[in-house]
Design a protein around this motif. Structure first.
Motif, PDB file in Angstrom:
ATOM      1  N   GLY A 110       0.598  -1.460   0.012  1.00 36.40           N
ATOM      2  CA  GLY A 110       0.144  -0.460   0.276  1.00 36.40           C
ATOM      3  C   GLY A 110       0.773   1.299   0.199  1.00 36.40           C
ATOM      4  O   GLY A 110       0.337   2.142  -0.336  1.00 36.40           O
ATOM      5  N   LEU A 111       1.758   1.498   1.095  1.00 38.36           N
ATOM      6  CA  LEU A 111       2.628   2.314   0.758  1.00 38.36           C
ATOM      7  C   LEU A 111       3.521   2.740  -0.581  1.00 38.36           C
ATOM      8  O   LEU A 111       3.787   3.845  -0.996  1.00 38.36           O
ATOM      9  N   GLN A 112       3.876   1.476  -0.899  1.00 37.22           N
ATOM     10  CA  GLN A 112       4.486   1.947  -2.419  1.00 37.22           C
ATOM     11  C   GLN A 112       3.784   2.196  -3.341  1.00 37.22           C
ATOM     12  O   GLN A 112       3.910   3.008  -4.273  1.00 37.22           O
ATOM     13  N   LEU A 113       2.152   2.136  -3.209  1.00 33.01           N
ATOM     14  CA  LEU A 113       1.305   2.322  -4.355  1.00 33.01           C
ATOM     15  C   LEU A 113       1.226   3.937  -3.986  1.00 33.01           C
ATOM     16  O   LEU A 113       1.558   4.666  -4.815  1.00 33.01           O
ATOM     17  N   VAL A 114       1.352   5.105  -2.897  1.00 31.67           N
ATOM     18  CA  VAL A 114       1.293   6.087  -2.954  1.00 31.67           C
ATOM     19  C   VAL A 114       2.681   6.339  -2.901  1.00 31.67           C
ATOM     20  O   VAL A 114       2.060   7.465  -3.975  1.00 31.67           O
ATOM     21  N   GLU A 115       3.192   6.143  -2.944  1.00 32.29           N
ATOM     22  CA  GLU A 115       4.434   6.367  -3.248  1.00 32.29           C
ATOM     23  C   GLU A 115       4.749   6.498  -5.059  1.00 32.29           C
ATOM     24  O   GLU A 115       4.799   7.516  -5.432  1.00 32.29           O
ATOM     25  N   ASN A 116       4.457   5.088  -5.487  1.00 31.94           N
ATOM     26  CA  ASN A 116       4.577   5.377  -6.828  1.00 31.94           C
ATOM     27  C   ASN A 116       3.221   6.246  -7.102  1.00 31.94           C
ATOM     28  O   ASN A 116       3.774   6.844  -8.939  1.00 31.94           O
ATOM     29  N   ALA A 117       2.407   6.403  -7.084  1.00 34.62           N
ATOM     30  CA  ALA A 117       1.146   7.106  -6.551  1.00 34.62           C
ATOM     31  C   ALA A 117       1.329   8.916  -7.125  1.00 34.62           C
ATOM     32  O   ALA A 117       1.244   9.588  -8.927  1.00 34.62           O
ATOM     33  N   ALA A 118       2.263   9.017  -6.373  1.00 33.72           N
ATOM     34  CA  ALA A 118       2.375  10.562  -6.196  1.00 33.72           C
ATOM     35  C   ALA A 118       3.834  11.704  -6.950  1.00 33.72           C
ATOM     36  O   ALA A 118       3.091  12.079  -7.963  1.00 33.72           O
ATOM     37  N   ALA A 119       4.280  10.178  -6.755  1.00 38.87           N
ATOM     38  CA  ALA A 119       5.245  10.394  -8.184  1.00 38.87           C
ATOM     39  C   ALA A 119       4.891  10.767  -9.285  1.00 38.87           C
ATOM     40  O   ALA A 119       5.084  11.555 -10.494  1.00 38.87           O
ATOM     41  N   THR A 120       3.872   9.923 -10.187  1.00 38.44           N
ATOM     42  CA  THR A 120       3.707  10.111 -11.136  1.00 38.44           C
ATOM     43  C   THR A 120       3.158  11.080 -11.110  1.00 38.44           C
ATOM     44  O   THR A 120       3.220  11.944 -12.416  1.00 38.44           O
ATOM     45  N   ALA A 121       2.244  11.201 -10.565  1.00 39.56           N
ATOM     46  CA  ALA A 121       0.514  12.523 -10.628  1.00 39.56           C
ATOM     47  C   ALA A 121       1.558  13.854 -10.330  1.00 39.56           C
ATOM     48  O   ALA A 121       1.171  14.673 -11.513  1.00 39.56           O
ATOM     49  N   VAL A 122       2.643  14.287  -9.771  1.00 41.95           N
ATOM     50  CA  VAL A 122       3.273  15.467  -9.781  1.00 41.95           C
ATOM     51  C   VAL A 122       4.408  15.661 -11.108  1.00 41.95           C
ATOM     52  O   VAL A 122       4.368  16.961 -11.890  1.00 41.95           O
ATOM     53  N   GLY A 123       5.131  14.701 -11.276  1.00 43.59           N
ATOM     54  CA  GLY A 123       6.138  14.172 -12.773  1.00 43.59           C
ATOM     55  C   GLY A 123       4.937  14.296 -13.803  1.00 43.59           C
ATOM     56  O   GLY A 123       5.720  15.013 -14.714  1.00 43.59           O
TER      57      GLY A 123
END
Length: 231
Positions: A34-47
């Motif tokens: 779950g934490l991995q998905l949070v990190e991946n999603a947040a980076a993708t959204a702003v990137g």
């Protein structure tokens, strides 16, 4: 040529962003999916927001064959140009996956083993892609083009969570993510079904745009390239 280079570069950066942040999430939060998905999603959204700002003024920052084909279907991009965009996007996505692997000291190419093509995943890809198309072209038809980078980034970040497939919504990145056997990878056997679902979603999104935002008699068809360029 400048536009093709921009599409290839933007697609490479997008895939490096998705795959690289997935690898980093795995390393920083082992065993915590779950934490991995949070990190991946947040980076993708702003990137993604930043990448659209970066290459949008040159090529429109399609970065996605479905967006390109729908734009051509609306008359915003000549079909000849659309045909040239597609291989540039695919090559960029493959190159971005290789780059991400190398940045984290992994083999340049590792074929993903993560099978994703269940019925639920494919339905999710139809929904994710249709929503993306509806978002982009609804902004085009209502004069809100300056909101496209933030809107697309926010939508993809949210769709990581509300879709079971984590919202690939892009045939080119589906191909690229085959080449990294990491958190963000997808097994080659799953890719054809994913691409079919994404094309179906693009068709559905095209129909929804036609239904909800019909062009008036004197109104030109929306041009996604101009939309993102203005933003």
């Amino acid at each position: 040529m400048r536009r093709l280079i921009a599409e290839a570069l933007g697609s490479a950066l997008l895939t490096a962003l998705v795959v690289g942040s997935g690898i980093a999430a795995q390393q920083l939060s082992p065993g915590q999916t779950g934490l991995q998905l949070v990190e991946n999603a947040a980076a993708t959204a702003v990137g993604l927001y930043a990448i659209i700002l970066m290459v949008g003024p040159v090529s429109g920052a399609h970065l996605n064959p479905v967006v390109t084909v729908v734009d051509a279907a609306f008359g915003g991009l000549p079909w000849r140009d659309a045909a040239a965009y597609l291989p540039a996007q695919i090559a960029g996505c493959v190159g971005g996956a290789v780059l991400a692997n190398l940045m984290f000291a992994r083999s340049a190419v590792s074929i993903a083993a993560h099978h994703r093509a269940s019925g639920a995943h494919l339905l999710a890809e139809v929904v994710a892609t249709a929503g993306l198309i509806l978002l982009i072209f609804s902004l085009a038809r209502t004069g809100r083009g300056e909101r496209a980078p933030a809107g697309v980034g926010a939508y993809i970040g949210a769709a990581y969570w509300f879709t079971s497939s984590t919202s690939f919504a892009n045939p080119a990145i589906s191909v690229g993510r085959m080449f990294s056997d990491t958190f963000a990878g997808i097994a080659p056997a799953s890719v054809p079904a994913f691409i079919a679902a994404q094309l179906a979603g693009g068709t559905l999104g095209y129909g929804l745009v036609r239904l909800l935002y019909p062009a008036g008699p004197a109104e030109p068809e929306p041009d996604a390239e101009a939309l993102l360029s203005r933003s």
